[in-house]
Design an enzyme around this catalytic site. Sequence first.
Site, PDB file in Angstrom:
ATOM      1  N   GLY A  14       0.816  -1.211   0.000  1.00 45.66           N
ATOM      2  CA  GLY A  14       0.000   0.000   0.000  1.00 45.66           C
ATOM      3  C   GLY A  14       0.846   1.256   0.000  1.00 45.66           C
ATOM      4  N   GLY A  16      -0.606   4.333   0.306  1.00 46.67           N
ATOM      5  CA  GLY A  16      -1.488   5.404   0.797  1.00 46.67           C
ATOM      6  C   GLY A  16      -0.779   6.170   1.899  1.00 46.67           C
ATOM      7  N   PHE A  17      -1.563   6.755   2.798  1.00 48.75           N
ATOM      8  CA  PHE A  17      -0.948   7.585   3.846  1.00 48.75           C
ATOM      9  C   PHE A  17      -0.013   6.773   4.729  1.00 48.75           C
ATOM     10  CE2 PHE A  17      -4.402  10.436   2.734  1.00 48.75           C
ATOM     11  CZ  PHE A  17      -3.739  11.644   2.718  1.00 48.75           C
ATOM     12  N   GLY A  18      -0.442   5.549   5.132  1.00 55.29           N
ATOM     13  CA  GLY A  18       0.382   4.737   6.020  1.00 55.29           C
ATOM     14  C   GLY A  18       1.600   4.184   5.301  1.00 55.29           C
ATOM     15  N   GLU A 178     -19.160  17.261   3.067  1.00 54.94           N
ATOM     16  CA  GLU A 178     -18.383  17.985   2.049  1.00 54.94           C
ATOM     17  C   GLU A 178     -19.025  17.822   0.669  1.00 54.94           C
ATOM     18  OE1 GLU A 178     -14.105  17.657   4.384  1.00 54.94           O
ATOM     19  OE2 GLU A 178     -14.538  16.240   2.797  1.00 54.94           O
ATOM     20  N   ASP A 307      -5.948   2.296   8.233  1.00 54.02           N
ATOM     21  CA  ASP A 307      -7.374   1.945   8.257  1.00 54.02           C
ATOM     22  C   ASP A 307      -7.612   0.447   8.423  1.00 54.02           C
ATOM     23  OD1 ASP A 307      -7.979   4.555   7.957  1.00 54.02           O
ATOM     24  OD2 ASP A 307      -8.873   4.403   5.959  1.00 54.02           O
ATOM     25  N   ALA A 323      -5.948  10.045   8.308  1.00 58.83           N
ATOM     26  CA  ALA A 323      -4.609  10.040   7.733  1.00 58.83           C
ATOM     27  C   ALA A 323      -3.506  10.201   8.795  1.00 58.83           C
ATOM     28  CB  ALA A 323      -4.504  11.129   6.668  1.00 58.83           C
TER      29      ALA A 323
HETATM   30  C1  LIG Z   1     -13.253  10.659   0.672  1.00 59.80           C
HETATM   31  C2  LIG Z   1     -12.340  10.565   1.872  1.00 59.80           C
HETATM   32  C3  LIG Z   1     -12.031  11.721   2.576  1.00 59.80           C
HETATM   33  C4  LIG Z   1     -11.195  11.651   3.686  1.00 59.80           C
HETATM   34  N1  LIG Z   1     -10.887  12.810   4.353  1.00 59.80           N
HETATM   35  C5  LIG Z   1     -10.011  12.768   5.369  1.00 59.80           C
HETATM   36  C6  LIG Z   1      -9.597  13.977   6.014  1.00 59.80           C
HETATM   37  O1  LIG Z   1     -10.066  15.066   5.678  1.00 59.80           O
HETATM   38  N2  LIG Z   1      -8.681  13.895   7.011  1.00 59.80           N
HETATM   39  C7  LIG Z   1      -8.153  12.688   7.400  1.00 59.80           C
HETATM   40  O2  LIG Z   1      -7.315  12.660   8.279  1.00 59.80           O
HETATM   41  N3  LIG Z   1      -8.532  11.531   6.828  1.00 59.80           N
HETATM   42  C8  LIG Z   1      -9.436  11.546   5.818  1.00 59.80           C
HETATM   43  N4  LIG Z   1      -9.828  10.367   5.212  1.00 59.80           N
HETATM   44  C9  LIG Z   1      -9.321   9.095   5.751  1.00 59.80           C
HETATM   45  C10 LIG Z   1      -7.912   8.830   5.286  1.00 59.80           C
HETATM   46  O3  LIG Z   1      -7.807   9.026   3.899  1.00 59.80           O
HETATM   47  C11 LIG Z   1      -7.553   7.388   5.649  1.00 59.80           C
HETATM   48  O4  LIG Z   1      -7.663   7.253   7.053  1.00 59.80           O
HETATM   49  C12 LIG Z   1      -6.127   7.063   5.218  1.00 59.80           C
HETATM   50  O5  LIG Z   1      -6.037   7.123   3.819  1.00 59.80           O
HETATM   51  C13 LIG Z   1      -5.722   5.681   5.701  1.00 59.80           C
HETATM   52  O6  LIG Z   1      -4.436   5.407   5.242  1.00 59.80           O
HETATM   53  P1  LIG Z   1      -4.016   3.922   4.845  1.00 59.80           P
HETATM   54  O7  LIG Z   1      -2.585   3.979   4.504  1.00 59.80           O
HETATM   55  O8  LIG Z   1      -4.474   2.985   5.897  1.00 59.80           O
HETATM   56  O9  LIG Z   1      -4.882   3.576   3.562  1.00 59.80           O
HETATM   57  P2  LIG Z   1      -4.985   4.342   2.135  1.00 59.80           P
HETATM   58  O10 LIG Z   1      -4.455   5.729   2.239  1.00 59.80           O
HETATM   59  O11 LIG Z   1      -6.362   4.137   1.726  1.00 59.80           O
HETATM   60  O12 LIG Z   1      -3.983   3.530   1.233  1.00 59.80           O
HETATM   61  C14 LIG Z   1      -4.189   2.199   0.869  1.00 59.80           C
HETATM   62  C15 LIG Z   1      -3.323   1.912  -0.338  1.00 59.80           C
HETATM   63  O13 LIG Z   1      -3.254   0.509  -0.524  1.00 59.80           O
HETATM   64  C16 LIG Z   1      -3.418   0.200  -1.881  1.00 59.80           C
HETATM   65  N5  LIG Z   1      -3.965  -1.155  -1.926  1.00 59.80           N
HETATM   66  C17 LIG Z   1      -5.155  -1.577  -1.474  1.00 59.80           C
HETATM   67  N6  LIG Z   1      -5.267  -2.908  -1.613  1.00 59.80           N
HETATM   68  C18 LIG Z   1      -4.116  -3.325  -2.162  1.00 59.80           C
HETATM   69  C19 LIG Z   1      -3.626  -4.615  -2.543  1.00 59.80           C
HETATM   70  N7  LIG Z   1      -4.343  -5.721  -2.373  1.00 59.80           N
HETATM   71  N8  LIG Z   1      -2.391  -4.698  -3.088  1.00 59.80           N
HETATM   72  C20 LIG Z   1      -1.648  -3.575  -3.281  1.00 59.80           C
HETATM   73  N9  LIG Z   1      -2.067  -2.353  -2.925  1.00 59.80           N
HETATM   74  C21 LIG Z   1      -3.277  -2.223  -2.366  1.00 59.80           C
HETATM   75  C22 LIG Z   1      -4.339   1.271  -2.396  1.00 59.80           C
HETATM   76  O14 LIG Z   1      -4.204   1.433  -3.810  1.00 59.80           O
HETATM   77  C23 LIG Z   1      -3.872   2.492  -1.618  1.00 59.80           C
HETATM   78  O15 LIG Z   1      -2.869   3.186  -2.294  1.00 59.80           O
HETATM   79  C24 LIG Z   1     -10.672  10.400   4.106  1.00 59.80           C
HETATM   80  C25 LIG Z   1     -10.984   9.247   3.396  1.00 59.80           C
HETATM   81  C26 LIG Z   1     -11.819   9.325   2.279  1.00 59.80           C
HETATM   82  C27 LIG Z   1     -12.149   8.071   1.513  1.00 59.80           C
END
Ligand SMILES: Cc1cc2nc3c(=O)[nH]c(=O)nc-3n(C[C@H](O)[C@H](O)[C@H](O)COP(=O)(O)OP(=O)(O)OC[C@H]3O[C@@H](n4cnc5c(N)ncnc54)[C@H](O)[C@@H]3O)c2cc1C
Length: 453
Positions: A14, A16-18, A178, A307, A323
């Site tokens: 992943g 994403g943010f993490g 929003e 998440d 995030a």
């Molecule tokens: C519309 C929206 C608005 C938001 N607004 C806010 C805000 O204003 N402030 C805030 O703090 N938080 C906000 N959030 C929440 C925040 O975005 C999440 O808490 C954060 O992104 C979690 O980070 P993560 O790394 O766990 O997952 P993500 O950032 O979702 O990253 C997951 C990554 O894993 C990849 N992935 C998934 N499955 C696989 C797989 N099987 N193999 C390879 N790659 C994979 C995806 O492509 C993605 O790049 C919002 C979320 C959404 C959906």
Amino acid sequence: MNKAKNAPKVVIIGGGFGGLQAAQELGNKPVEVALIDRKNHHTFQPLLYQVATAVLSPGEIASPIRRILHKYKNIEVILGEAIGFDLQKQTIKLLQCAAGPNELSYDYLIVAAGARHSYFGHDEWEEDAPGLKTIEDAVEIRRRVLLAFELAEREAYLTGVRKPLNFVVIGGGPTGVEMAGAIAGIARQALAKDFKEIDTTKARVMLFEGSDRVLGTFAEELSEKAKKQLEDLGVEVFLNSFVTDVEENRVKVGEDWVDCNVAVWATGVAASPLGKTLDAETDRAGRVFVQPDLSLPNYKNVFVIGDMASLKMENGQPVPGVAPAAQQMAQTACANILRDLRREPRKNFKYADKGSMATIGRNRAIAEIGNWKFSGYFAWLMWLFVHVISLIGFRNRLSVLTEWMWAYFTRERSARLIVGDAEAMSDSRQLLEAKAATQIPTLESQKNVVKTA
Ligand SMILES: Cc1cc2nc3c(=O)[nH]c(=O)nc-3n(C[C@H](O)[C@H](O)[C@H](O)COP(=O)(O)OP(=O)(O)OC[C@H]3O[C@@H](n4cnc5c(N)ncnc54)[C@H](O)[C@@H]3O)c2cc1C
């Protein structure tokens, strides 16, 4: 790649943010890192709703992961989708997309594959009420919203019939609020002068929330203010209103059906299904119960963050799915890996809450930082500032700032593009030809066209 000799291999799932934060924490450290994501870009999800409502273009809130990490010599970026693990053998299985090996080994694994929206067992609702999680989702919602106005204008022009234009947003959390505020902004301001046949300011925007207030994680007084600000924008807010069914162009609220041209799903969270393949217990949303050091109960070398992780804070509340929590978890997981290598004891995760904010529309927002509560213009300025500085890359920051200034002073939306829908255009031509032959079909007979709206 410049690999440290015999360096332990850390695989991150992943970007994403993490996952991205984890990679940055391990950049140029004595480990070999591979980051796997099924997309080639990192998405700044907090601004997805602005792509869905035509304020920003996709490229302004997404950046290529490879570019972001190019300066770290010990990090390789792999485009691929993880589909399972063998935790005993310490391997990851990737979806086969080309001939060749599809397995990857690791010494340490950080799983950060995020979450999607949950339809509470009704995945079939997604087609008629899409959620907002990826760039693709945002572009699809933008298409539906803009097309709804275009089809209404076309029908009014061809038949003289002006049907009500209804937008429904399901869920009164930050994304729902929003979205509803931004759709009202499009209808009341951005499009108002561009349509000749229909009065876009008469479009209804309805927000349905199952609980007794919007933005339920904020203090009650701020929820109240947010509701008032939404209503000032023209959004009709319905509280204690559960959506119990979704069909094409209508949603069922309690026992009543409400017609709509576009419905947007903004409630429910389901962690990545990868969590269920990790040989650990999960909560109802599919989040993996992790140890205080963020590792899996029986596998000290596997961390789950963001998440996908379920962990309680000292006050007994779960760490929120935001995030900053994902980024802080990444810092702890990586610090623990580096501590292992130095043979130091691990540390437990502690969430530092830096506050939360949500925007409702132009000059309107709420913010809660510790005991401080703000609403209105000042909160909106804070929201703008925090989001601009959090964006990745100077170019994106500059570009978003420019778009916002343009939108603020002109009330225009510069990304008003309907892409990927030739069907509606060709049907439009048919209608015009029919009109010329004075055989005007009604939109009822053009259901396939309305379906796209
Ligand atoms: C519309 C929206 C608005 C938001 N607004 C806010 C805000 O204003 N402030 C805030 O703090 N938080 C906000 N959030 C929440 C925040 O975005 C999440 O808490 C954060 O992104 C979690 O980070 P993560 O790394 O766990 O997952 P993500 O950032 O979702 O990253 C997951 C990554 O894993 C990849 N992935 C998934 N499955 C696989 C797989 N099987 N193999 C390879 N790659 C994979 C995806 O492509 C993605 O790049 C919002 C979320 C959404 C959906």
